[in-house]
Design an enzyme around this catalytic site. Structure first.
Site, PDB file in Angstrom:
ATOM      1  N   VAL A 296       0.833  -1.201   0.000  1.00  0.00           N
ATOM      2  CA  VAL A 296       0.000   0.000   0.000  1.00  0.00           C
ATOM      3  C   VAL A 296       0.871   1.256   0.000  1.00  0.00           C
ATOM      4  O   VAL A 296       0.951   1.983  -0.984  1.00  0.00           O
ATOM      5  CB  VAL A 296      -0.958   0.002   1.227  1.00  0.00           C
ATOM      6  CG1 VAL A 296      -1.777   1.287   1.267  1.00  0.00           C
ATOM      7  CG2 VAL A 296      -1.879  -1.217   1.183  1.00  0.00           C
ATOM      8  N   CYS A 297       1.527   1.503   1.114  1.00  0.00           N
ATOM      9  CA  CYS A 297       2.195   2.789   1.325  1.00  0.00           C
ATOM     10  C   CYS A 297       3.496   2.944   0.555  1.00  0.00           C
ATOM     11  O   CYS A 297       4.050   4.045   0.489  1.00  0.00           O
ATOM     12  CB  CYS A 297       2.435   2.994   2.815  1.00  0.00           C
ATOM     13  SG  CYS A 297       0.905   2.982   3.769  1.00  0.00           S
TER      14      CYS A 297
END
Length: 227
Positions: free
Chosen positions: A120-121
């Site tokens: 995700v990040c």
């Protein structure tokens, strides 16, 4: 027909690179299942120390620190004492105006990305930053995902988008490049001896047993011989 070179055919240097640490925070660390977490912390700290040694601009960012994720690891903060940590609400760092401005302020196009979680990040800003013309290198053993499958899928998505995978020791040695460059040599060797795993142990062995240099230990081992 002329051959147009791309970043795939070039090595990065300390002068054209910046390093980014995304969300190395406790709550994110708890969810990591793709790498041993002690190794992860060691690798991130080693990359941070090497980046500082080679004077590579470094950005640290965190998400929802006091409402969910917790404070950035002290091991990372202490490498850059007093450095501002960019606080975000979005999981995607590239959504943050402050983060974008910090990246642009470095003036660098080669960006080494690290963070939690990879899927995700790290993946999301990697994709969008490449779309905006940055060359993205993901230091994958400074990243952690919620499973090994998640790590593999994330790295696959990043490489499909044009990103490059590498690991901590390789990332650091690309800064050094040539052993004749002595400016950072001793300090780099000291970092590797402390946190470079098997490589670091090998350096200490070669220094002491082959070149008969002093031991790195503050209180060296003394072997008594019976006569």
């Amino acid at each position: 027909m002329s051959f147009m070179s791309s970043h795939y055919h070039q090595l990065y240097t300390p002068e054209d690179t910046a390093v980014v640490f995304i969300d190395h925070q406790p709550q994110m660390t708890f969810g990591v299942a793709s790498i041993n977490r002690a190794d992860l912390i060691n690798n991130v700290t080693l990359l941070a120390k090497a980046s500082k040694l080679f004077q590579v601009p470094t950005i640290i960012t965190a998400v929802e620190t006091e409402s969910f994720s917790g404070y950035v690891w002290p091991q990372l903060l202490d490498v850059f004492p007093g450095q501002h940590v960019i606080e975000r609400t979005s999981m995607n760092s590239w959504d943050s105006d402050e983060f974008r401005k910090a990246i642009k302020a470095t003036g660098r196009k080669n960006i080494l990305l690290t963070g939690l979680w990879t899927e995700v990040c790290v993946t999301w800003p990697a994709i969008e930053m490449m779309g905006d013309g940055y060359n993205i290198y993901v230091v994958e053993d400074c990243c952690g995902a919620t499973s090994r499958d998640a790590q593999k899928a994330a790295l696959s998505r990043i490489t499909q988008a044009g990103g490059t995978r590498l690991t901590t020791i390789a990332a650091i040695l690309e800064f050094q490049r040539d052993w004749k460059n002595k400016e950072h040599y001793d300090a780099l060797m000291n970092l590797l001896k402390q946190q470079g795993g098997a490589y670091g142990v090998g350096v200490e062995y070669a220094y002491t047993m082959i070149h008969h240099a002093p031991q790195s230990a503050v209180s060296p081992q003394v072997v008594k011989h019976d006569h």
